[in-house]
Design a protein around this motif. Structure first.
Motif, PDB file in Angstrom:
ATOM      1  N   ASN A 127       0.819  -1.208   0.000  1.00 20.60           N
ATOM      2  CA  ASN A 127       0.000   0.000   0.000  1.00 20.60           C
ATOM      3  C   ASN A 127       0.855   1.261   0.000  1.00 20.60           C
ATOM      4  O   ASN A 127       0.508   2.269  -0.627  1.00 20.60           O
ATOM      5  CB  ASN A 127      -0.938   0.017   1.206  1.00 20.60           C
ATOM      6  N   ALA A 128       1.995   1.206   0.680  1.00 18.61           N
ATOM      7  CA  ALA A 128       2.902   2.350   0.684  1.00 18.61           C
ATOM      8  C   ALA A 128       3.449   2.607  -0.715  1.00 18.61           C
ATOM      9  O   ALA A 128       3.575   3.756  -1.153  1.00 18.61           O
ATOM     10  CB  ALA A 128       4.040   2.114   1.672  1.00 18.61           C
ATOM     11  N   ILE A 129       3.775   1.535  -1.429  1.00 17.05           N
ATOM     12  CA  ILE A 129       4.241   1.696  -2.811  1.00 17.05           C
ATOM     13  C   ILE A 129       3.166   2.347  -3.660  1.00 17.05           C
ATOM     14  O   ILE A 129       3.438   3.279  -4.429  1.00 17.05           O
ATOM     15  CB  ILE A 129       4.650   0.332  -3.405  1.00 17.05           C
ATOM     16  N   ARG A 130       1.932   1.870  -3.532  1.00 22.46           N
ATOM     17  CA  ARG A 130       0.847   2.430  -4.340  1.00 22.46           C
ATOM     18  C   ARG A 130       0.672   3.916  -4.056  1.00 22.46           C
ATOM     19  O   ARG A 130       0.466   4.715  -4.972  1.00 22.46           O
ATOM     20  CB  ARG A 130      -0.450   1.669  -4.062  1.00 22.46           C
ATOM     21  N   ARG A 131       0.751   4.304  -2.800  1.00 20.47           N
ATOM     22  CA  ARG A 131       0.554   5.713  -2.446  1.00 20.47           C
ATOM     23  C   ARG A 131       1.685   6.595  -2.969  1.00 20.47           C
ATOM     24  O   ARG A 131       1.467   7.754  -3.306  1.00 20.47           O
ATOM     25  CB  ARG A 131       0.439   5.847  -0.928  1.00 20.47           C
ATOM     26  N   LEU A 132       2.882   6.034  -3.025  1.00 17.27           N
ATOM     27  CA  LEU A 132       4.040   6.818  -3.471  1.00 17.27           C
ATOM     28  C   LEU A 132       4.317   6.681  -4.962  1.00 17.27           C
ATOM     29  O   LEU A 132       5.279   7.264  -5.469  1.00 17.27           O
ATOM     30  CB  LEU A 132       5.280   6.393  -2.682  1.00 17.27           C
TER      31      LEU A 132
ATOM     32  N   THR B 242       3.843  -5.721  -6.612  1.00 15.40           N
ATOM     33  CA  THR B 242       3.218  -4.400  -6.631  1.00 15.40           C
ATOM     34  C   THR B 242       3.932  -3.472  -7.606  1.00 15.40           C
ATOM     35  O   THR B 242       3.280  -2.676  -8.300  1.00 15.40           O
ATOM     36  CB  THR B 242       3.198  -3.786  -5.223  1.00 15.40           C
ATOM     37  N   LEU B 243       5.244  -3.567  -7.675  1.00 16.13           N
ATOM     38  CA  LEU B 243       5.981  -2.761  -8.654  1.00 16.13           C
ATOM     39  C   LEU B 243       5.544  -3.112 -10.079  1.00 16.13           C
ATOM     40  O   LEU B 243       5.381  -2.226 -10.931  1.00 16.13           O
ATOM     41  CB  LEU B 243       7.486  -2.965  -8.487  1.00 16.13           C
ATOM     42  N   HIS B 244       5.359  -4.404 -10.349  1.00 20.91           N
ATOM     43  CA  HIS B 244       4.814  -4.815 -11.653  1.00 20.91           C
ATOM     44  C   HIS B 244       3.416  -4.223 -11.853  1.00 20.91           C
ATOM     45  O   HIS B 244       3.094  -3.718 -12.935  1.00 20.91           O
ATOM     46  CB  HIS B 244       4.747  -6.348 -11.739  1.00 20.91           C
ATOM     47  N   GLU B 245       2.602  -4.287 -10.817  1.00 19.32           N
ATOM     48  CA  GLU B 245       1.220  -3.814 -10.883  1.00 19.32           C
ATOM     49  C   GLU B 245       1.155  -2.332 -11.264  1.00 19.32           C
ATOM     50  O   GLU B 245       0.295  -1.927 -12.058  1.00 19.32           O
ATOM     51  CB  GLU B 245       0.549  -4.047  -9.535  1.00 19.32           C
ATOM     52  N   ILE B 246       2.033  -1.507 -10.683  1.00 20.03           N
ATOM     53  CA  ILE B 246       1.978  -0.062 -10.947  1.00 20.03           C
ATOM     54  C   ILE B 246       2.727   0.325 -12.218  1.00 20.03           C
ATOM     55  O   ILE B 246       2.757   1.496 -12.587  1.00 20.03           O
ATOM     56  CB  ILE B 246       2.532   0.737  -9.759  1.00 20.03           C
TER      57      ILE B 246
END
Length: 275
Positions: A181-186, A237-241
């Protein structure tokens, strides 16, 4: 995404100014292991390194088809000492080093509000060379306290070529969100990704001097150790974003670990995930 080794992998966990092996040996080992970049630190090459030696390092990298993912141009930046923000007041040598090594990222440290005007000026100078300044989510900086604090810092600087090196271990030590979630927010601000694996340990030999939690004791653990930080969800998550930048293994040498063993561990853990 591109996989990089930080020169931190040659440094003892309690030192950031010396390397266990020469940079030439690290370049060869990193290339043989399958990495495509090195994140340079002052233990290998710095703003004080003679120009001729920097050129030799660049040739070594080129000869092994390695890129420089980022430069950390002096020891104060690596240690996050009180002198670290001085880089913002004289960014030119760091940009020069980055250009010589072919890097597009330069590490900076923004510790206080009065550093922000200098960060803006440094960013404007860096923009002229198409270089981005990267502030890590690091204890003792304005990107420490919360993810929202890091976002607010980026808003205050308001420069497209200033971004965040996302590093979950520091966020964990500072008591903040450190996972997906922190990755998504940043996401709009992430320009680099560091990984070192830790577990919070009241008897740990290492201390992060955080603003929010005080002195936090911790231990370094193997990169794939589930008692620490799970790396696979972060990579997913990095792949996702749609992140396409550098992933750098930023783990120091653990006790009785050789550089060769550390690189082998990093390759076995990360190459299957990133490739």
């Amino acid at each position: 995404m591109k996989l990089s080794l930080s020169c931190r992998i040659t440094e003892p966990s309690n030192r950031k100014d010396v390397a266990a092996i020469p940079i030439g040996n690290l370049v060869q080992l990193a290339a043989e292991a399958g990495f495509v970049g090195l994140s340079m630190r002052a233990s290998a090459v710095s703003v004080d390194t003679p120009h001729s030696q920097v050129i030799k390092v660049r040739k070594l990298l080129d000869n092994h088809d390695l890129l420089t993912s980022m430069v950390t141009g002096n020891v104060p930046l690596a240690t996050n000492s009180s002198e670290a923000p001085e880089t913002l007041r004289n960014i030119t040598p760091h940009l020069n080093l980055a250009e010589l090594l072919g890097a597009k990222l330069v590490r900076v440290m923004i510790q206080r509000k009065d550093d922000i005007p200098f960060a803006k000026r440094a960013a404007d100078e860096a923009k002229e060379r198409s270089i981005t300044l990267a502030q890590q989510t690091h204890w003792g900086t304005l990107a420490e306290t919360t993810v929202e604090g890091a976002i607010d810092l980026m808003r205050q600087i308001a420069r497209q070529n200033v971004g965040i090196t996302f590093e979950p271990a520091n966020l964990l030590a500072c008591g903040d969100e450190y996972a997906s979630n922190a990755i998504r927010r940043l996401t709009p601000h992430i320009v680099n990704f560091y990984f070192q694996n830790i577990c919070l340990d009241p008897n740990g030999a290492h201390i992060f001097k955080t603003k929010t939690q005080g002195h936090v004791s911790l231990s370094y653990v193997p990169l794939d150790d589930p008692t620490g930080i799970a790396i696979m969800p972060l990579i997913d998550t990095l792949h996702e974003i749609g992140y396409g930048g550098w992933i750098s293994i930023h783990q120091p040498l653990r006790d009785e670990q050789t550089v060769e063993d550390a690189i082998d561990e990093a390759a076995k853990t990360f190459l299957p995930l990133v490739s």
